[in-house]
Motif scaffolding. Sequence first.
Motif, PDB file in Angstrom:
ATOM      1  N   LYS A 137      28.708  33.394  21.902  1.00  0.00           N
ATOM      2  CA  LYS A 137      27.944  32.150  22.012  1.00  0.00           C
ATOM      3  C   LYS A 137      26.949  32.043  20.853  1.00  0.00           C
ATOM      4  O   LYS A 137      26.767  30.975  20.281  1.00  0.00           O
ATOM      5  CB  LYS A 137      27.212  32.078  23.357  1.00  0.00           C
ATOM      6  CG  LYS A 137      28.116  32.237  24.584  1.00  0.00           C
ATOM      7  CD  LYS A 137      29.282  31.277  24.577  1.00  0.00           C
ATOM      8  CE  LYS A 137      30.129  31.432  25.839  1.00  0.00           C
ATOM      9  NZ  LYS A 137      31.440  30.743  25.677  1.00  0.00           N
ATOM     10  N   GLY A 138      26.276  33.134  20.535  1.00  0.00           N
ATOM     11  CA  GLY A 138      25.318  33.134  19.432  1.00  0.00           C
ATOM     12  C   GLY A 138      26.022  33.230  18.085  1.00  0.00           C
ATOM     13  O   GLY A 138      27.024  33.947  17.948  1.00  0.00           O
ATOM     14  N   CYS A 167      25.656  27.612  23.390  1.00  0.00           N
ATOM     15  CA  CYS A 167      25.713  28.139  22.012  1.00  0.00           C
ATOM     16  C   CYS A 167      24.515  27.740  21.165  1.00  0.00           C
ATOM     17  O   CYS A 167      24.088  28.507  20.293  1.00  0.00           O
ATOM     18  CB  CYS A 167      27.033  27.734  21.365  1.00  0.00           C
ATOM     19  SG  CYS A 167      28.422  28.566  22.164  1.00  0.00           S
ATOM     20  N   ASN A 169      21.300  27.148  22.310  1.00  0.00           N
ATOM     21  CA  ASN A 169      20.163  27.957  22.742  1.00  0.00           C
ATOM     22  C   ASN A 169      20.320  29.420  22.354  1.00  0.00           C
ATOM     23  O   ASN A 169      19.360  30.051  21.886  1.00  0.00           O
ATOM     24  CB  ASN A 169      19.973  27.824  24.261  1.00  0.00           C
ATOM     25  CG  ASN A 169      18.627  27.207  24.615  1.00  0.00           C
ATOM     26  OD1 ASN A 169      17.617  27.895  24.600  1.00  0.00           O
ATOM     27  ND2 ASN A 169      18.623  25.913  24.904  1.00  0.00           N
ATOM     28  N   THR A 170      21.504  29.971  22.534  1.00  0.00           N
ATOM     29  CA  THR A 170      21.709  31.384  22.192  1.00  0.00           C
ATOM     30  C   THR A 170      21.465  31.602  20.703  1.00  0.00           C
ATOM     31  O   THR A 170      20.795  32.557  20.299  1.00  0.00           O
ATOM     32  CB  THR A 170      23.136  31.831  22.567  1.00  0.00           C
ATOM     33  OG1 THR A 170      23.357  31.527  23.950  1.00  0.00           O
ATOM     34  CG2 THR A 170      23.329  33.322  22.357  1.00  0.00           C
ATOM     35  N   THR A 171      21.983  30.692  19.884  1.00  0.00           N
ATOM     36  CA  THR A 171      21.817  30.820  18.426  1.00  0.00           C
ATOM     37  C   THR A 171      20.353  30.675  18.020  1.00  0.00           C
ATOM     38  O   THR A 171      19.859  31.436  17.174  1.00  0.00           O
ATOM     39  CB  THR A 171      22.689  29.769  17.709  1.00  0.00           C
ATOM     40  OG1 THR A 171      24.058  30.042  18.019  1.00  0.00           O
ATOM     41  CG2 THR A 171      22.484  29.793  16.207  1.00  0.00           C
ATOM     42  N   ARG A 173      17.744  31.372  19.783  1.00  0.00           N
ATOM     43  CA  ARG A 173      17.018  32.580  20.197  1.00  0.00           C
ATOM     44  C   ARG A 173      17.317  33.739  19.238  1.00  0.00           C
ATOM     45  O   ARG A 173      16.408  34.480  18.849  1.00  0.00           O
ATOM     46  CB  ARG A 173      17.402  32.960  21.630  1.00  0.00           C
ATOM     47  CG  ARG A 173      16.823  31.985  22.644  1.00  0.00           C
ATOM     48  CD  ARG A 173      17.485  32.135  24.007  1.00  0.00           C
ATOM     49  NE  ARG A 173      17.070  31.076  24.901  1.00  0.00           N
ATOM     50  CZ  ARG A 173      16.504  31.282  26.087  1.00  0.00           C
ATOM     51  NH1 ARG A 173      16.320  32.496  26.529  1.00  0.00           N
ATOM     52  NH2 ARG A 173      16.159  30.251  26.839  1.00  0.00           N
ATOM     53  N   GLU A 174      18.578  33.861  18.854  1.00  0.00           N
ATOM     54  CA  GLU A 174      18.949  34.919  17.896  1.00  0.00           C
ATOM     55  C   GLU A 174      18.251  34.685  16.554  1.00  0.00           C
ATOM     56  O   GLU A 174      17.770  35.629  15.920  1.00  0.00           O
ATOM     57  CB  GLU A 174      20.459  34.913  17.654  1.00  0.00           C
ATOM     58  CG  GLU A 174      21.295  35.447  18.787  1.00  0.00           C
ATOM     59  CD  GLU A 174      22.779  35.436  18.410  1.00  0.00           C
ATOM     60  OE1 GLU A 174      23.496  36.328  18.873  1.00  0.00           O
ATOM     61  OE2 GLU A 174      23.221  34.556  17.644  1.00  0.00           O
TER      62      GLU A 174
END
Length: 225
Positions: A137-138, A167, A169-171, A173-174
Motif C-alpha cells: 500500500k505504501g 495507499c 494515507n500509508t504513503t 505516513r511513510e
Amino acid sequence: MDMYHTVVVEAEPYPFEFVPAHCALLIIDMQRDFLETGGFGAMLGNDVSELRRTIEPNRKLLAAWRAAGLQVMHTREGHRPDLTDLPPAKKVRGRSTTCIGDVGPMGRILVRGEPGHDIIPELYPLPTEPVIDKPGKGAFFATDLHAILQNRDIKQLIVTGVTTEVCVNTTVREANDRGYDCLVLEDCVGSYFPQFQEMGLQMIKAQGGIFGWVSQSANVLIALK
Ligand code: TIU
C-alpha cells in the motif's frame, strides 16, 4: 515562477510553503482496475464514481505541473506475473472467490503488464516521469522511491490519487517518517467510502499537521501562476 523561490499554498492546518525545484507531484495508483467501471474495484461492488471525480482535477493539476517544468512521479500497486512478491496473507485476505493474480475483467488482477494494472489514459505518464511499481500500500515499501527522491533533491511532495485512507494515507505516513513534507489535495484524492475520505484527510491535518497538510488543487494552480 522561479523554481528556487518559495511558493505559498493556502492549506490546513496552516499554509504549505514549498520550493518548486525540490517538490514533486506524486500520483498514487490511478490504475484502471481501481477507477474504471469494468475494473476489479467495481467488480468487488465498490462505487467507482467516488474515485472517478478525482480524474479531472488531477488532469488539470498534472498539466499545470508539467507546464511549469516540475517533477512528476506515478505509482502502481501490483505484483510480478509469477506472484513471488505477493505475500500469502495479501493473496487470501478478503476470502474473495477472485483474488490478486486471477483473471479479472481487465486481465490478471493487480499483475504488472496487464491492462487493468496500468494507469488510466487521462493521466498516463510521460516517458520522462518515473513510475514506481509497488507491491504494498505504501509507495516506499520495497521500492526505490526514496532513492529516486534523494537523487533528485526532492524534499516535499504533493500527493494525489487513490484511495485516500489506504495507499495515499500509508504513503504519506511513510514519507513523513522519512522527513518529507506532504500536501494532500482533497479534490484529487478519493475513497470508495465517503466517511473514510473525510476521516482520512482529518487524520493527516490534525494535531498541527501530524502527517502533513490538506488543500485543494485550485490553491496549487493559483500558486503556480
Ligand atoms: N491503491 C490503493 O489504495 N489500493 C487499495 O487496495 N485500496 C483500497 O481502498 N482497497
